[in-house]
Scaffold this motif. Sequence first.
Motif, PDB file in Angstrom:
ATOM      1  N   TYR A  11      35.895  15.951  29.923  1.00 49.03           N
ATOM      2  CA  TYR A  11      35.943  17.403  29.746  1.00 49.03           C
ATOM      3  C   TYR A  11      37.337  17.930  29.425  1.00 49.03           C
ATOM      4  CZ  TYR A  11      33.894  22.016  30.446  1.00 49.03           C
ATOM      5  OH  TYR A  11      33.405  23.281  30.259  1.00 49.03           O
ATOM      6  N   TYR A  23      43.366  26.832  27.721  1.00 49.38           N
ATOM      7  CA  TYR A  23      42.208  25.983  28.057  1.00 49.38           C
ATOM      8  C   TYR A  23      40.936  26.822  28.122  1.00 49.38           C
ATOM      9  CZ  TYR A  23      39.361  23.079  31.292  1.00 49.38           C
ATOM     10  OH  TYR A  23      38.373  22.355  31.904  1.00 49.38           O
ATOM     11  N   ILE A  27      37.441  26.775  25.872  1.00 47.81           N
ATOM     12  CA  ILE A  27      36.073  26.681  26.414  1.00 47.81           C
ATOM     13  C   ILE A  27      35.224  27.834  25.881  1.00 47.81           C
ATOM     14  CG2 ILE A  27      34.700  26.935  28.547  1.00 47.81           C
ATOM     15  CD1 ILE A  27      36.811  25.402  30.042  1.00 47.81           C
ATOM     16  N   HIS A  29      35.208  29.136  23.080  1.00 45.16           N
ATOM     17  CA  HIS A  29      35.108  29.063  21.610  1.00 45.16           C
ATOM     18  C   HIS A  29      36.112  29.997  20.928  1.00 45.16           C
ATOM     19  CE1 HIS A  29      31.339  27.015  22.533  1.00 45.16           C
ATOM     20  NE2 HIS A  29      31.072  28.040  23.327  1.00 45.16           N
ATOM     21  N   LEU A  41      39.835  32.282  37.400  1.00 47.80           N
ATOM     22  CA  LEU A  41      39.910  30.826  37.190  1.00 47.80           C
ATOM     23  C   LEU A  41      41.216  30.261  37.761  1.00 47.80           C
ATOM     24  CD1 LEU A  41      38.745  28.227  36.098  1.00 47.80           C
ATOM     25  CD2 LEU A  41      39.642  28.791  33.838  1.00 47.80           C
ATOM     26  N   ARG A  44      41.042  29.782  41.381  1.00 50.76           N
ATOM     27  CA  ARG A  44      40.234  28.621  41.801  1.00 50.76           C
ATOM     28  C   ARG A  44      41.062  27.343  41.696  1.00 50.76           C
ATOM     29  NH1 ARG A  44      35.293  28.528  38.318  1.00 50.76           N
ATOM     30  NH2 ARG A  44      35.884  30.461  37.305  1.00 50.76           N
ATOM     31  N   LEU A  55      41.609  16.299  37.580  1.00 55.48           N
ATOM     32  CA  LEU A  55      40.765  15.667  36.555  1.00 55.48           C
ATOM     33  C   LEU A  55      41.595  14.851  35.566  1.00 55.48           C
ATOM     34  CD1 LEU A  55      38.006  15.191  35.282  1.00 55.48           C
ATOM     35  CD2 LEU A  55      38.219  17.374  34.094  1.00 55.48           C
ATOM     36  N   THR A 113      30.076  11.225  31.597  1.00 58.87           N
ATOM     37  CA  THR A 113      29.015  11.934  32.319  1.00 58.87           C
ATOM     38  C   THR A 113      27.725  11.198  31.965  1.00 58.87           C
ATOM     39  OG1 THR A 113      27.949  14.061  32.758  1.00 58.87           O
ATOM     40  CG2 THR A 113      28.642  13.691  30.510  1.00 58.87           C
ATOM     41  N   SER A 120      25.998  19.318  25.918  1.00 52.51           N
ATOM     42  CA  SER A 120      27.177  18.697  26.530  1.00 52.51           C
ATOM     43  C   SER A 120      27.540  17.441  25.734  1.00 52.51           C
ATOM     44  CB  SER A 120      26.926  18.395  28.016  1.00 52.51           C
ATOM     45  OG  SER A 120      25.878  17.461  28.175  1.00 52.51           O
ATOM     46  N   TYR A 124      30.084  16.556  22.270  1.00 52.74           N
ATOM     47  CA  TYR A 124      31.198  15.598  22.202  1.00 52.74           C
ATOM     48  C   TYR A 124      30.955  14.627  21.030  1.00 52.74           C
ATOM     49  CZ  TYR A 124      32.504  16.165  27.308  1.00 52.74           C
ATOM     50  OH  TYR A 124      32.892  16.589  28.553  1.00 52.74           O
ATOM     51  N   PRO A 183      22.750  26.897  29.808  1.00 46.68           N
ATOM     52  CA  PRO A 183      21.878  28.014  29.431  1.00 46.68           C
ATOM     53  C   PRO A 183      20.409  27.578  29.403  1.00 46.68           C
ATOM     54  CG  PRO A 183      23.858  28.033  28.099  1.00 46.68           C
ATOM     55  CD  PRO A 183      23.896  26.757  28.893  1.00 46.68           C
ATOM     56  N   THR A 223      27.451  34.505  31.367  1.00 41.06           N
ATOM     57  CA  THR A 223      27.445  34.838  29.942  1.00 41.06           C
ATOM     58  C   THR A 223      26.503  35.988  29.615  1.00 41.06           C
ATOM     59  OG1 THR A 223      25.764  33.129  29.642  1.00 41.06           O
ATOM     60  CG2 THR A 223      28.028  32.506  29.129  1.00 41.06           C
ATOM     61  N   TRP A 227      20.800  31.164  32.879  1.00 43.53           N
ATOM     62  CA  TRP A 227      21.191  29.753  33.010  1.00 43.53           C
ATOM     63  C   TRP A 227      20.144  29.076  33.885  1.00 43.53           C
ATOM     64  CZ3 TRP A 227      26.355  27.287  32.073  1.00 43.53           C
ATOM     65  CH2 TRP A 227      27.106  28.006  31.135  1.00 43.53           C
ATOM     66  N   PHE A 254      28.397  14.699  37.595  1.00 40.99           N
ATOM     67  CA  PHE A 254      29.863  14.600  37.525  1.00 40.99           C
ATOM     68  C   PHE A 254      30.301  13.230  38.021  1.00 40.99           C
ATOM     69  CE2 PHE A 254      29.675  19.336  38.666  1.00 40.99           C
ATOM     70  CZ  PHE A 254      29.881  19.769  37.365  1.00 40.99           C
ATOM     71  N   GLU A 260      34.978  21.663  39.586  1.00 44.35           N
ATOM     72  CA  GLU A 260      33.580  22.013  39.860  1.00 44.35           C
ATOM     73  C   GLU A 260      33.047  21.350  41.138  1.00 44.35           C
ATOM     74  OE1 GLU A 260      34.256  24.127  37.578  1.00 44.35           O
ATOM     75  OE2 GLU A 260      32.435  24.103  36.381  1.00 44.35           O
TER      76      GLU A 260
HETATM   77  O1  FEC Z   1      38.722  20.263  36.726  1.00 44.14           O
HETATM   78  C1  FEC Z   1      38.771  20.852  35.641  1.00 44.14           C
HETATM   79  O2  FEC Z   1      39.811  21.357  35.220  1.00 44.14           O
HETATM   80  C2  FEC Z   1      37.583  20.982  34.744  1.00 44.14           C
HETATM   81  C3  FEC Z   1      36.300  20.917  35.519  1.00 44.14           C
HETATM   82  C4  FEC Z   1      35.067  21.079  34.642  1.00 44.14           C
HETATM   83  C5  FEC Z   1      34.146  20.102  34.370  1.00 44.14           C
HETATM   84  C6  FEC Z   1      33.086  20.694  33.621  1.00 44.14           C
HETATM   85  C7  FEC Z   1      31.972  20.007  33.196  1.00 44.14           C
HETATM   86  C8  FEC Z   1      30.906  20.550  32.539  1.00 44.14           C
HETATM   87  N1  FEC Z   1      30.852  21.806  32.017  1.00 44.14           N
HETATM   88  C9  FEC Z   1      29.644  21.973  31.421  1.00 44.14           C
HETATM   89  C10 FEC Z   1      29.199  23.092  30.769  1.00 44.14           C
HETATM   90  C11 FEC Z   1      29.888  24.281  30.670  1.00 44.14           C
HETATM   91  C12 FEC Z   1      29.454  25.425  29.923  1.00 44.14           C
HETATM   92  C13 FEC Z   1      30.394  26.422  30.097  1.00 44.14           C
HETATM   93  C14 FEC Z   1      31.410  25.889  30.957  1.00 44.14           C
HETATM   94  C15 FEC Z   1      32.538  26.583  31.383  1.00 44.14           C
HETATM   95  C16 FEC Z   1      33.528  26.060  32.188  1.00 44.14           C
HETATM   96  C17 FEC Z   1      34.708  26.787  32.652  1.00 44.14           C
HETATM   97  C18 FEC Z   1      35.464  25.903  33.416  1.00 44.14           C
HETATM   98  C19 FEC Z   1      34.772  24.639  33.409  1.00 44.14           C
HETATM   99  N2  FEC Z   1      33.611  24.761  32.663  1.00 44.14           N
HETATM  100 FE1  FEC Z   1      32.272  23.283  32.279  1.00 44.14          FE
HETATM  101  N3  FEC Z   1      33.356  22.027  33.430  1.00 44.14           N
HETATM  102  C20 FEC Z   1      34.571  22.279  34.038  1.00 44.14           C
HETATM  103  C21 FEC Z   1      35.221  23.509  34.052  1.00 44.14           C
HETATM  104  N4  FEC Z   1      31.090  24.604  31.271  1.00 44.14           N
HETATM  105  C22 FEC Z   1      36.781  26.171  34.125  1.00 44.14           C
HETATM  106  C23 FEC Z   1      35.010  28.249  32.321  1.00 44.14           C
HETATM  107  C24 FEC Z   1      34.995  29.148  33.494  1.00 44.14           C
HETATM  108  C25 FEC Z   1      33.798  28.994  34.370  1.00 44.14           C
HETATM  109  O3  FEC Z   1      32.671  29.257  33.901  1.00 44.14           O
HETATM  110  O4  FEC Z   1      34.018  28.546  35.499  1.00 44.14           O
HETATM  111  C26 FEC Z   1      30.366  27.822  29.476  1.00 44.14           C
HETATM  112  C27 FEC Z   1      31.095  27.778  28.167  1.00 44.14           C
HETATM  113  C28 FEC Z   1      30.707  28.895  27.277  1.00 44.14           C
HETATM  114  O5  FEC Z   1      30.845  30.050  27.712  1.00 44.14           O
HETATM  115  O6  FEC Z   1      30.305  28.575  26.150  1.00 44.14           O
HETATM  116  C29 FEC Z   1      28.183  25.503  29.071  1.00 44.14           C
HETATM  117  C30 FEC Z   1      28.865  20.747  31.579  1.00 44.14           C
HETATM  118  C31 FEC Z   1      29.650  19.867  32.272  1.00 44.14           C
HETATM  119  C32 FEC Z   1      29.264  18.431  32.744  1.00 44.14           C
HETATM  120  C33 FEC Z   1      29.333  17.467  31.610  1.00 44.14           C
HETATM  121  C34 FEC Z   1      30.741  17.172  31.166  1.00 44.14           C
HETATM  122  O7  FEC Z   1      31.580  16.751  31.992  1.00 44.14           O
HETATM  123  O8  FEC Z   1      30.988  17.386  29.976  1.00 44.14           O
HETATM  124  C35 FEC Z   1      27.454  20.502  31.075  1.00 44.14           C
HETATM  125  C36 FEC Z   1      34.240  18.672  34.753  1.00 44.14           C
END
Ligand code: FEC
Length: 306
Positions: A11, A23, A27, A29, A41, A44, A55, A113, A120, A124, A183, A223, A227, A254, A260
């Motif tokens: 990620y 960053y 995320i 876009h 954020l 957190r 990470l 993952t 997801s 990638y 979503p 959003t 979801w 994870f 997270e």
């Molecule tokens: O430790 C870190 O710095 C990063 C932790 C982290 C992981 C992670 C894994 C996944 N995400 C997945 C889906 C989404 C979608 C959106 C989205 C948004 C965030 C935000 C943060 C964040 N994600 Fe993440 N994700 C991690 C962190 N994620 C920070 C933005 C703020 C928030 O919502 O908290 C929404 C994006 C959008 O708006 O388009 C969708 C999925 C995974 C697990 C698979 C993977 O690891 O890729 C699915 C780790």
Amino acid sequence: MSAIGVLVMSYGTPESLDGVEAYYTHIRHGHPPTPEQLEDLTSRYQAIVGGVFPLRENTNRQVEALQRTLDERAGAGRYRCYQGLKHAAPFIEDGVAAMAADGVKEAVAIVLTPQFSSMSVGGYLKRAREEARKHGIRLAEVESYHLHPELIDALNKRVTNGLEKLGDDKEGALVLFSAHSLPAKIVEMKDPYPEQLLETSKAIADAAGIGRWQFTWQSAGQTGTPWLGPDILETLDALAREGTKAVLVAPVGFVSDHLEVLYDLDIEAKKFAAEKGIHLERIDMLNDDSQYMNALTDSIAHAANK
Ligand code: FEC
């Protein structure tokens, strides 16, 4: 013969607190967060223990451990790992460009993952595929490895050990498997993500001989669109009302200690559970576990030999 490149994708996380805005914008876009979203954020990240951005270090260690395992099992020089991150440098495209600069002609792409979703892992792989095409690299893809026996066994051991963390509350405890929400529209798209997560959860529960378990979602985005639910806090609320006193959370989507897990589960969910009278513990994450590395190595070799 030149080495087969292995693009190991994860990620990504900021380098420092100064990098959180860029960053978060990636995320989203390219849409910068509002000052309130950025503050939320940032706070957190500040709240998590064990390093602000664990990470990054965990992904580095996983890639090193995977290289060692590939060398041991296939002979040194057969595979060469490159890191490619979704939302931070080195980006997926940087990893592919590094392979091209080293003269790699054949490569395998894998994501840290286990379960596939078009939103997801699919995202990638699409970026990796497009970049590989530009450089003339033949790319094989690992879509998922969510039922690999070594993955299931590593998680089985963590669930079994995790239950001990509950001490006397172990009797009658419920194991709550969880994963990042997406979503809800993915259900109409017949995306395999929810089913693969249930398959992983069931395989672990069977291996560990767990009778009481459920699956729940976590970390949903805000959003304005629905979801996948129920969210872990709703699930804990319902469990408390049914009289559950102890829960072991197993975040099976994870593989590392990161925000997270360290914030959403260890701080937010744990506090919420305590307020409801539930003793909540979490399984240890896989990080660079040797069985996890074996599962990745097998999946890579399988894709490379197809
Ligand atoms: O430790 C870190 O710095 C990063 C932790 C982290 C992981 C992670 C894994 C996944 N995400 C997945 C889906 C989404 C979608 C959106 C989205 C948004 C965030 C935000 C943060 C964040 N994600 Fe993440 N994700 C991690 C962190 N994620 C920070 C933005 C703020 C928030 O919502 O908290 C929404 C994006 C959008 O708006 O388009 C969708 C999925 C995974 C697990 C698979 C993977 O690891 O890729 C699915 C780790």
